[in-house]
Enzyme design. Sequence first.
Site, short mmCIF file in Angstrom:
data_model
loop_
_atom_site.label_atom_id
_atom_site.label_comp_id
_atom_site.label_asym_id
_atom_site.label_seq_id
_atom_site.Cartn_x
_atom_site.Cartn_y
_atom_site.Cartn_z
N GLY A 70 0.92 -1.06 0.12
CA GLY A 70 -0.03 -0.13 -0.04
C GLY A 70 0.88 1.37 0.06
N HIS A 199 -1.86 -8.00 2.18
CA HIS A 199 -1.83 -8.61 3.64
C HIS A 199 -2.95 -8.08 4.41
CE1 HIS A 199 -0.08 -5.23 6.05
NE2 HIS A 199 0.29 -4.63 5.12
N CYS A 323 0.97 1.99 12.45
CA CYS A 323 2.27 2.99 11.85
C CYS A 323 2.44 3.85 13.10
CB CYS A 323 1.92 3.50 10.56
SG CYS A 323 1.07 2.24 9.75
N1 PLP Z 1 -2.81 3.09 3.72
C1 PLP Z 1 -3.57 2.64 4.67
C2 PLP Z 1 -4.95 3.25 5.00
C3 PLP Z 1 -3.11 1.80 5.61
O1 PLP Z 1 -3.83 1.15 6.71
C4 PLP Z 1 -1.94 1.18 5.47
C5 PLP Z 1 -1.35 0.15 6.36
O2 PLP Z 1 -1.78 -0.12 7.51
C6 PLP Z 1 -0.97 1.54 4.54
C7 PLP Z 1 -1.64 2.56 3.59
C8 PLP Z 1 0.24 1.05 4.19
O3 PLP Z 1 0.13 -0.16 3.63
P1 PLP Z 1 1.38 -1.41 3.59
O4 PLP Z 1 1.61 -1.72 5.00
O5 PLP Z 1 0.96 -2.46 2.78
O6 PLP Z 1 2.48 -0.39 3.12
#
Ligand code: PLP
Length: 377
Positions: A70, A199, A323
């Site tokens: 993402g 994932h 995050c």
């Molecule tokens: N965007 C949103 C809304 C998310 O919740 C996340 C991850 O939790 C991401 C982007 C980032 O995705 P990735 O962990 O696959 O890089």
Amino acid sequence: MSVYLDHAATSPPRREVLEAVWPYLTQVTGNPSSSHEAGRAAKAGLDAARQVIADVLGARPGEVVLTSGGTEADNLAVTGIATANPRGRHVVVSAIEHPAVLETAFALRGDGFTVDVVGVDGDGLLDLDALAAVLRPDTTLVSVMYANNEIGTVQPLAEISRLCRALGVPLHTDAVQAAGHLPLDVAELGVDALSASAHKFGGLRGAGFLWVRGVVPLVPLLHGGGQERGRRSGTTDVASAVGTAVALHAAASTREAEVARLTGLRDRLVDGVLAGVPGARLTGHRTRRLPGHASFCFAGVGGETVLAELEQVGIVCSSGSACSADSDDASHVLLATGLDPDVARTAVRFTLGPTTTASDVDAVLDALPGAVRAASR
Ligand code: PLP
């Protein structure tokens, strides 16, 4: 670990994904760009996977750019579309975007872009009047997430799309939390680009995709061998792509029943927590939210302490987004909904998924009042 309620952080790979991926790790191991037989076999698997993803989106396979997840898809969308668009140097994002969008937009300021951040109401819904007010003839991109990771609120994308289309501005949506749970037909959503991460819906970590409508120009972030039609260089991870396709298809095929099941469990959890835990407050919209998403603040209680108390009895959840879990700062999402920073620091998020059962919800309802009491001592 007995009760896992952190599916928004990551959800375990589906069994059928592991089975589908295995041959691509052990037998079909060629580089899909090679012209020999091993390469052609890998390319056939890749093409089939891309077609499955495109079918779920109601899109063309050539519009799907496979990425490492993402974050990369969001970076590629925001930078790639905003800078390729010759209209100007102005981008618009919502105040509750994931950092993968927000920070990418802010980084564009270094290239002379102006960034407007549009606020949300107390439920986390975008202020449509404010969006209409900031759109300009030189706006090159609007990015508004489909559903929020911290508070679960689902945005009215079709209405947002109408505002953008009226001015010919491309609309990107971060569908990382929505994919697998909400409809993904890009024509119905009215979006021009959509990011997803495997994932979160039972695929593998480190895999995802960006869909970009064919006519929308995109500048690549990664330069090199010109894979993914020149939009994302680097040897394509065929096994991950196969896993993404199988997971997305499985989620789409069972979506309606699973949404009904998860919504029932979520509502039981929300009602039970609001009735049983003094000072509990739901964050995000009560009904326009992800089916498996229940997020709360508990006035006067540290969210991290509640998590620690719950973990002692085998319940795993999160304090907001995975995050920002390490940061002491109050979440920008909760602050944007108007919460006081002290209240915003008390966030606890339960996110349900395919493995979640009614007894998991009961375990939370049993344990949470004591955990919050212990955390407030
Ligand atoms: N965007 C949103 C809304 C998310 O919740 C996340 C991850 O939790 C991401 C982007 C980032 O995705 P990735 O962990 O696959 O890089």
